[in-house]
Design an enzyme around this catalytic site. Structure first.
Site, PDB file in Angstrom:
ATOM      1  N   ASP A  72       0.892  -1.153   0.000  1.00 53.10           N
ATOM      2  CA  ASP A  72       0.000   0.000   0.000  1.00 53.10           C
ATOM      3  C   ASP A  72       0.923   1.192   0.000  1.00 53.10           C
ATOM      4  O   ASP A  72       1.856   1.271   0.799  1.00 53.10           O
ATOM      5  CB  ASP A  72      -0.922   0.016   1.216  1.00 53.10           C
ATOM      6  CG  ASP A  72      -2.039   1.048   1.043  1.00 53.10           C
ATOM      7  OD1 ASP A  72      -2.600   1.136  -0.063  1.00 53.10           O
ATOM      8  OD2 ASP A  72      -2.343   1.769   2.005  1.00 53.10           O
ATOM      9  N   TYR A 156       1.596   9.866  -8.915  1.00 54.95           N
ATOM     10  CA  TYR A 156       2.050  11.252  -8.736  1.00 54.95           C
ATOM     11  C   TYR A 156       3.466  11.479  -9.270  1.00 54.95           C
ATOM     12  O   TYR A 156       4.041  12.548  -9.063  1.00 54.95           O
ATOM     13  CB  TYR A 156       1.993  11.627  -7.250  1.00 54.95           C
ATOM     14  CG  TYR A 156       0.592  11.653  -6.682  1.00 54.95           C
ATOM     15  CD1 TYR A 156      -0.167  12.826  -6.671  1.00 54.95           C
ATOM     16  CD2 TYR A 156       0.010  10.498  -6.159  1.00 54.95           C
ATOM     17  CE1 TYR A 156      -1.455  12.845  -6.156  1.00 54.95           C
ATOM     18  CE2 TYR A 156      -1.279  10.509  -5.643  1.00 54.95           C
ATOM     19  CZ  TYR A 156      -2.000  11.686  -5.643  1.00 54.95           C
ATOM     20  OH  TYR A 156      -3.288  11.704  -5.143  1.00 54.95           O
TER      21      TYR A 156
END
Length: 198
Positions: A72, A156
């Site tokens: 994660d 990102y």
């Protein structure tokens, strides 16, 4: 050859782990969620990366009996008190709309001066097997650019400029990224536990 289930359908994450294993000269057959029968996946409701990674790895191992690694990861921006954090993939509302997510982030940071645009990519990786559970964390510090640059990578990457770099993460080669990225660092910490499997 021993099998390792990677709890993802993201081909780029799978390729990243493959490169780490190859560099460590480990013989493991990697399977993704697309390679095993579907099973119920618990929603990612933990407050931290480690909790979400461990839940995903447990689900995969319990459903298949195959050693399972899950990660994660996300972006923690200093000026936003560590957000988007575990909400990184759905920061703009939908799940996995990379461009919408980083455009919203840039809009939120419009008035933040360059010296206060620090951020870190974080990756927690969990391995669950019949040998037990291992959870590790990698971090990659940098700053948030004012506009996106580069078209490799994902998430990102186009707006994240690693420390000591003038290029964004989306302008680095896969090898450069693996050598310093948050996931590369976390996976490297997982190598000793993975070695026991192979």
């Amino acid at each position: 050859m021993p099998q390792l289930l990677v709890a993802t359908r993201n081909r780029k994450k799978l390729a990243e782990l493959r490169r780490v294993l190859d560099a460590a000269q480990m013989e493991l057959e990697l399977l993704s969620l697309d390679d095993v029968p579907a099973y119920p996946e618990a929603p990612e409701t933990a407050a931290d990366f480690e909790g979400n990674a461990l839940a995903k790895a447990r689900d995969g191992f319990n459903a298949t009996g195959i050693a399972c690694v899950a990660d994660d990861s996300g972006l923690a921006v200093d000026a936003l008190n560590g957000m988007p954090g575990v909400l990184s993939a759905r920061w703009s509302g939908g799940h996995g709309d990379d461009v919408a997510n980083y455009q919203l982030l840039l809009a939120q940071l419009t008035d933040v001066p360059d010296e206060r645009r620090g951020a870190g990519f974080v990756s927690a990786c969990a391995l669950v097997s019949d040998r037990g559970e291992t959870v590790v964390r990698g971090q990659w510090r940098g700053t948030i650019a004012r506009e996106p640059h580069g078209d490799s990578g994902f998430g990102y990457d186009p707006v994240f400029v690693p420390e000591g770099e003038l290029r964004s993460a989306a302008q680095l080669s896969p090898a450069e990224k693996d050598a310093s990225s948050h996931r590369g660092r976390a996976l490297a910490l997982l190598v000793p536990a993975l070695r026991e499997l192979s």
